[in-house]
Design an enzyme around this catalytic site. Structure first.
Site, short mmCIF file in Angstrom:
data_model
loop_
_atom_site.label_atom_id
_atom_site.label_comp_id
_atom_site.label_asym_id
_atom_site.label_seq_id
_atom_site.Cartn_x
_atom_site.Cartn_y
_atom_site.Cartn_z
N ARG A 3 39.61 66.59 83.55
CA ARG A 3 40.01 66.34 82.18
C ARG A 3 39.54 64.95 81.77
O ARG A 3 39.12 64.15 82.60
CB ARG A 3 41.52 66.54 81.97
CG ARG A 3 42.44 66.30 83.13
CD ARG A 3 42.57 64.86 83.55
NE ARG A 3 42.89 64.02 82.42
CZ ARG A 3 42.58 62.76 82.34
NH1 ARG A 3 41.92 62.16 83.32
NH2 ARG A 3 42.90 62.05 81.29
N GLN A 23 49.79 62.17 82.12
CA GLN A 23 48.56 61.52 82.57
C GLN A 23 48.74 60.01 82.70
O GLN A 23 48.15 59.38 83.57
CB GLN A 23 47.40 61.81 81.61
CG GLN A 23 46.97 63.26 81.57
CD GLN A 23 47.58 64.00 80.40
OE1 GLN A 23 48.73 63.75 80.02
NE2 GLN A 23 46.84 64.92 79.80
N ASP A 73 38.69 62.45 72.00
CA ASP A 73 38.05 63.69 72.43
C ASP A 73 37.06 64.21 71.39
O ASP A 73 36.13 64.94 71.74
CB ASP A 73 39.10 64.76 72.71
CG ASP A 73 39.84 64.47 74.01
OD1 ASP A 73 39.45 65.05 75.04
OD2 ASP A 73 40.77 63.66 74.00
N LYS A 96 44.66 62.73 72.64
CA LYS A 96 45.84 63.33 73.27
C LYS A 96 47.04 63.31 72.33
O LYS A 96 47.26 62.35 71.61
CB LYS A 96 46.16 62.58 74.56
CG LYS A 96 47.28 63.18 75.38
CD LYS A 96 47.01 64.63 75.76
CE LYS A 96 45.70 64.78 76.52
NZ LYS A 96 45.39 66.19 76.84
#
Length: 308
Positions: free
Chosen positions: A16, A161, A202, A213
């Site tokens: 990821r 994360q 992203d 995120k």
């Protein structure tokens, strides 16, 4: 050890981070060619194309995946008599270029931050999420190499994360870091401890709207309320010039079971979950977008266009 394995690793988030997803997909194409070229010399390109289509479906939001696959497709169209060598070299260039871009962004971001007292980051944007060094975490690494600064990391629910990856990476680098609950960010900002929020991306639209995120948008709103500056750090491969705004970014929805306690994983349960894994931060809430080609202050479509 094959494209299907790479696709599964991306889809299940064992790989990821937008840059890492793109690099992994590129190597997935190489693995496909290594498998099909010796076994099916007449139709191997078709089989590689099928694997590329599979890789493209692994996750929808991170544009680096599609950029890397497009680069590999172009390499496939112009290969010589040594296709395996050529494709591997292309993937390795993508990987090396990302590491170089990260180091450049780290220095540019550190220049911009200057003498900050505190930095808050969200999710994981370090070497584990990229080809190496990191995007937002690369900036933090560069800053801490120059001066003492307090570093805070949000836990980043529901996958944690920040708690599982970011603080671990920083500790490995000898960098002190303070973990906070995501919901503590507003109170931390109000205390005056944070000068900058530094995050990755992203997908970035042509006008500077940024998908990252889930929770990033909330941090940007909080930062504006408390006079905290907000930095997005991403290579130009993360910019999707084909979309004008964040309204056009597809937001991935993941399985509710990733969020729900196990006791609700039953058909008769009255409890469901809404589990988007990204949100979009409007450009007007972003102080700066840092790329390897330069810094865009107060991003607009006109300002972003200078990176083309």
């Amino acid at each position: 050890d094959d494209a299907a394995g790479v696709s599964e690793a991306i889809a299940t988030m064992r790989v990821r981070g937008a840059p890492a997803i793109g690099i992994a997909a590129a190597y997935g194409v190489v693995l496909s060619a290594y498998r099909h070229y010796p076994a099916s010399p007449d139709v191997w390109r078709d089989k590689v194309a099928e694997d590329m289509a599979m890789l493209a479906k692994s996750r929808p939001t991170a544009v680096n995946l599609f950029t890397a696959l497009a680069t590999m497709e172009a390499a496939l169209d112009r290969i010589s008599e040594q296709p395996l060598v050529d494709l591997l070299a292309c993937a390795e260039r993508l990987h090396a270029d990302d590491v170089a871009a990260n180091h450049r962004m780290g220095e540019l971001g550190a220049d911009l931050i200057g003498q900050a007292r505190g930095i808050l980051t969200h999710c994981n944007t370090g070497a584990l999420a990229t080809g190496g060094y990191g995007t937002a975490l690369g900036v933090i690494r560069s800053v801490t190499g120059r001066q003492a600064v307090a570093v805070y990391a949000g836990e980043t629910r529901p996958w944690l994360q920040g708690a599982r990856l970011t603080v671990w990476e920083l500790a490995q680098e000898g960098i002190q870091v303070t973990l906070i609950a995501d919901s503590a960010a507003a109170w931390l900002m109000k205390s005056g401890a944070v000068d900058w929020v530094v995050v990755g991306a992203d997908r970035i639209a042509a006008n500077g709207d940024t998908a990252n995120k889930i929770g990033t948008y909330a941090l940007a709103v909080l930062a504006r309320q408390h006079g905290v500056k907000f930095m997005v750090v991403a290579p130009t491969t993360t910019i999707d010039w084909s979309i004008q705004s964040g309204e056009q970014i597809e937001i991935e929805q993941r399985d509710a079971r990733e969020l729900l306690p196990a006791c609700y994983h039953t058909p008769e349960s009255l409890v469901s979950a809404w589990n988007p894994v990204f949100d979009v931060t409007p450009a007007e809430l972003i102080t700066a977008i840092v790329t390897e080609l330069g810094v865009v202050m107060n991003p607009t479509e006109a300002n972003m266009g200078k990176l083309k």
